[in-house]
Design a protein around this motif. Structure first.
Motif, PDB file in Angstrom:
ATOM      1  N   ILE A 156       2.957  14.643  -7.625  1.00 16.19           N
ATOM      2  CA  ILE A 156       2.501  15.998  -7.306  1.00 16.19           C
ATOM      3  C   ILE A 156       3.620  16.964  -6.963  1.00 16.19           C
ATOM      4  N   LEU A 157       4.778  16.489  -6.487  1.00 19.85           N
ATOM      5  CA  LEU A 157       5.835  17.422  -6.090  1.00 19.85           C
ATOM      6  C   LEU A 157       6.491  18.058  -7.313  1.00 19.85           C
ATOM      7  N   PRO A 158       6.739  19.355  -7.273  1.00 23.77           N
ATOM      8  CA  PRO A 158       7.386  20.010  -8.418  1.00 23.77           C
ATOM      9  C   PRO A 158       8.806  19.520  -8.667  1.00 23.77           C
ATOM     10  N   ASP A 159       9.504  19.095  -7.594  1.00 25.59           N
ATOM     11  CA  ASP A 159      10.888  18.650  -7.722  1.00 25.59           C
ATOM     12  C   ASP A 159      11.055  17.272  -7.091  1.00 25.59           C
ATOM     13  N   PRO A 160      11.945  16.444  -7.630  1.00 25.17           N
ATOM     14  CA  PRO A 160      12.145  15.102  -7.077  1.00 25.17           C
ATOM     15  C   PRO A 160      12.807  15.137  -5.706  1.00 25.17           C
ATOM     16  N   VAL A 161      12.581  14.089  -4.928  1.00 21.58           N
ATOM     17  CA  VAL A 161      13.234  13.908  -3.639  1.00 21.58           C
ATOM     18  C   VAL A 161      13.890  12.530  -3.629  1.00 21.58           C
ATOM     19  N   HIS A 162      14.774  12.311  -2.646  1.00 22.54           N
ATOM     20  CA  HIS A 162      15.396  10.992  -2.511  1.00 22.54           C
ATOM     21  C   HIS A 162      15.422  10.586  -1.058  1.00 22.54           C
ATOM     22  N   LEU A 163      15.425   9.290  -0.823  1.00 17.61           N
ATOM     23  CA  LEU A 163      15.407   8.751   0.532  1.00 17.61           C
ATOM     24  C   LEU A 163      16.747   8.984   1.214  1.00 17.61           C
ATOM     25  N   THR A 164      16.695   9.386   2.494  1.00 12.33           N
ATOM     26  CA  THR A 164      17.923   9.563   3.269  1.00 12.33           C
ATOM     27  C   THR A 164      17.995   8.635   4.483  1.00 12.33           C
ATOM     28  N   ARG A 165      16.840   8.149   4.938  1.00  9.32           N
ATOM     29  CA  ARG A 165      16.835   7.275   6.122  1.00  9.32           C
ATOM     30  C   ARG A 165      15.526   6.487   6.149  1.00  9.32           C
ATOM     31  N   ALA A 166      15.582   5.259   6.716  1.00 10.62           N
ATOM     32  CA  ALA A 166      14.365   4.460   6.851  1.00 10.62           C
ATOM     33  C   ALA A 166      14.491   3.533   8.048  1.00 10.62           C
ATOM     34  N   ARG A 167      13.366   3.334   8.711  1.00  9.57           N
ATOM     35  CA  ARG A 167      13.259   2.359   9.806  1.00  9.57           C
ATOM     36  C   ARG A 167      12.141   1.391   9.439  1.00  9.57           C
ATOM     37  N   LEU A 168      12.493   0.112   9.322  1.00  9.99           N
ATOM     38  CA  LEU A 168      11.560  -0.890   8.844  1.00  9.99           C
ATOM     39  C   LEU A 168      11.288  -1.909   9.949  1.00  9.99           C
ATOM     40  N   GLU A 169      10.021  -2.155  10.229  1.00  2.00           N
ATOM     41  CA  GLU A 169       9.621  -3.106  11.270  1.00  2.00           C
ATOM     42  C   GLU A 169       9.184  -4.418  10.629  1.00  2.00           C
ATOM     43  N   PHE A 170       9.938  -5.479  10.919  1.00  2.00           N
ATOM     44  CA  PHE A 170       9.653  -6.802  10.388  1.00  2.00           C
ATOM     45  C   PHE A 170       9.081  -7.697  11.488  1.00  2.00           C
ATOM     46  N   PRO A 171       7.910  -8.279  11.279  1.00  4.34           N
ATOM     47  CA  PRO A 171       7.441  -9.282  12.244  1.00  4.34           C
ATOM     48  C   PRO A 171       8.454 -10.422  12.350  1.00  4.34           C
ATOM     49  N   ALA A 172       8.569 -11.003  13.533  1.00  9.16           N
ATOM     50  CA  ALA A 172       9.584 -12.028  13.775  1.00  9.16           C
ATOM     51  C   ALA A 172       9.433 -13.234  12.854  1.00  9.16           C
ATOM     52  N   ASN A 173       8.231 -13.458  12.353  1.00 11.63           N
ATOM     53  CA  ASN A 173       7.976 -14.629  11.513  1.00 11.63           C
ATOM     54  C   ASN A 173       7.763 -14.289  10.043  1.00 11.63           C
ATOM     55  N   ARG A 174       8.147 -13.069   9.628  1.00 12.08           N
ATOM     56  CA  ARG A 174       7.866 -12.643   8.257  1.00 12.08           C
ATOM     57  C   ARG A 174       9.109 -12.084   7.575  1.00 12.08           C
ATOM     58  N   PRO A 177       0.805  -1.214   0.000  1.00 11.33           N
ATOM     59  CA  PRO A 177       0.000   0.000   0.000  1.00 11.33           C
ATOM     60  C   PRO A 177       0.843   1.271   0.000  1.00 11.33           C
ATOM     61  N   GLY A 178       1.992   1.233   0.680  1.00  6.24           N
ATOM     62  CA  GLY A 178       2.809   2.437   0.780  1.00  6.24           C
ATOM     63  C   GLY A 178       3.265   2.975  -0.561  1.00  6.24           C
ATOM     64  N   ILE A 179       3.463   2.084  -1.523  1.00  9.04           N
ATOM     65  CA  ILE A 179       3.892   2.542  -2.848  1.00  9.04           C
ATOM     66  C   ILE A 179       2.806   3.363  -3.519  1.00  9.04           C
ATOM     67  N   ASN A 180       1.543   3.176  -3.096  1.00 11.82           N
ATOM     68  CA  ASN A 180       0.475   4.032  -3.612  1.00 11.82           C
ATOM     69  C   ASN A 180       0.712   5.482  -3.204  1.00 11.82           C
ATOM     70  N   ALA A 181       1.074   5.679  -1.936  1.00 14.79           N
ATOM     71  CA  ALA A 181       1.387   7.028  -1.463  1.00 14.79           C
ATOM     72  C   ALA A 181       2.586   7.598  -2.198  1.00 14.79           C
ATOM     73  N   LEU A 182       3.599   6.764  -2.414  1.00 12.78           N
ATOM     74  CA  LEU A 182       4.797   7.232  -3.110  1.00 12.78           C
ATOM     75  C   LEU A 182       4.502   7.559  -4.570  1.00 12.78           C
ATOM     76  N   SER A 183       3.542   6.852  -5.164  1.00 12.90           N
ATOM     77  CA  SER A 183       3.174   7.175  -6.545  1.00 12.90           C
ATOM     78  C   SER A 183       2.520   8.555  -6.620  1.00 12.90           C
ATOM     79  N   ILE A 184       1.752   8.904  -5.599  1.00 11.23           N
ATOM     80  CA  ILE A 184       1.161  10.246  -5.555  1.00 11.23           C
ATOM     81  C   ILE A 184       2.235  11.292  -5.285  1.00 11.23           C
ATOM     82  N   LEU A 185       3.093  11.017  -4.314  1.00 10.93           N
ATOM     83  CA  LEU A 185       4.158  11.958  -3.965  1.00 10.93           C
ATOM     84  C   LEU A 185       5.007  12.314  -5.180  1.00 10.93           C
ATOM     85  N   THR A 186       5.437  11.309  -5.918  1.00 14.78           N
ATOM     86  CA  THR A 186       6.298  11.548  -7.077  1.00 14.78           C
ATOM     87  C   THR A 186       5.553  12.230  -8.216  1.00 14.78           C
TER      88      THR A 186
END
Length: 306
Positions: free
Chosen positions: A180-198, A169-178
């Motif tokens: 509507i913004l007049p200028d491109p952005v790039h990722l600088t940091r991320a924190r990802l939560e993985f379930p212990a069994n996934r 689902p998050g890529i849907n938000a990123l598709s909108i972000l990319t």
């Protein structure tokens, strides 16, 4: 004018909820066949083997692929090699490299390849893009929180490698972000939560250049949240309901409170591309996901089961 025949490949929840109604209502398309191990559509020729479909139905020039990302490449490649135009559900593939391969194949064979981003077709995305075009962006925050049990009931593939987890689902938000913004952005940091069994994340917090942040979570029960808030030098823009409602300084300005216009717009666009002999493959949302999975800090959280 006669409608163009299209085949749906992968008859699961998204195909039945969105693709089938969109095609049925379209003046451009006729659903002529389905390909699925189990799913069917009443009154439509059903195949369980894609090669058999390609061999037996040369009258169907377009295939729309609604399969999960991992198996999709083989089907798309086979379709293009058989001379069929191809429409890809989001995300367009499991990897960037495989989509580049499909792009080259479609180009060399003079075929249309359309990597769809349904959230870009939300009612308020175009007016939001227009409003932001000549304004200075000061801050952007995305809140995209939904219930995986509601939208992907029992679909374990979303937590397998290539399933993308909360980035489905998050890529849907990123598709909108990319879009509507007049200028491109790039990722600088991320924190990802993985379930212990996934194998894929259930939540993610992202930081981009340009003072852009995002909060994705697949554990929200009750009302779902699909919001993008943008502070500018001329006021505050907000997109609600997954990009379907536009607010300026808290006042509704455009859009409709429904997601049901997105897929009809995709099929209208596919018809335009086929008629023009063109392709449309924008991978910028997927680049952000790949960057997050490369750069992100991995945190283990409690196990998750459907």
């Amino acid at each position: 004018m006669a409608r163009t025949k299209v085949a749906l490949v992968g008859i699961g929840k998204i195909a039945l909820d969105q693709h089938v109604p969109a095609i049925a209502a379209s003046p451009d398309w006729e659903l002529a066949a389905t390909v699925s191990r189990k799913g069917t559509v009443a009154g439509v020729s059903a195949y369980t083997d894609f090669a058999s479909f390609l061999a037996e139905r040369p009258d169907v020039p377009v295939v729309s692929l609604c399969l999960p990302p991992v198996p999709r490449f083989d089907y798309a490649e086979a379709a293009l090699k058989a001379g069929r135009h191809a429409m890809l559900e989001k995300p367009p593939g499991a990897t960037l490299a495989e989509v580049h391969t499909l792009q080259a194949l479609a180009r060399d064979r003079g075929l249309t390849l359309y990597a769809t981003w349904h959230s870009r077709m939300a009612h308020a995305v175009a007016p939001a893009k227009a409003w932001l075009a000549d304004r200075a962006i000061r801050k952007v925050h995305i809140t995209w929180r939904e219930d995986v049990r509601k939208w992907h009931p029992g679909q374990d593939w979303v937590f397998e490698p290539g399933g993308m987890g909360v980035f489905d689902p998050g890529i849907n938000a990123l598709s909108i972000l990319t879009e509507i913004l007049p200028d491109p952005v790039h990722l600088t940091r991320a924190r990802l939560e993985f379930p212990a069994n996934r194998q894929t994340p259930i939540a993610a917090q992202l930081t981009f250049s340009g003072n852009v942040t995002a909060d994705f979570d697949w554990r929200q029960e009750g009302p779902q949240t699909w919001d993008i808030d943008v502070d500018t030098d001329a006021g505050r823009l907000a997109l609600r309901m997954g990009g379907n409602v536009l607010e300026i300084d808290g006042q509704p300005m455009a859009g409709e409170n429904t997601i049901m216009g997105e897929y009809p717009a995709l099929y209208a666009r596919m018809a335009q591309l086929v008629r023009a002999g063109e392709s449309e493959v924008d991978l910028s949302p997927m680049v952000h996901v790949a960057d997050a999975l490369t750069l992100g800090e991995r945190v283990t959280t409690v196990a998750f089961d459907f």
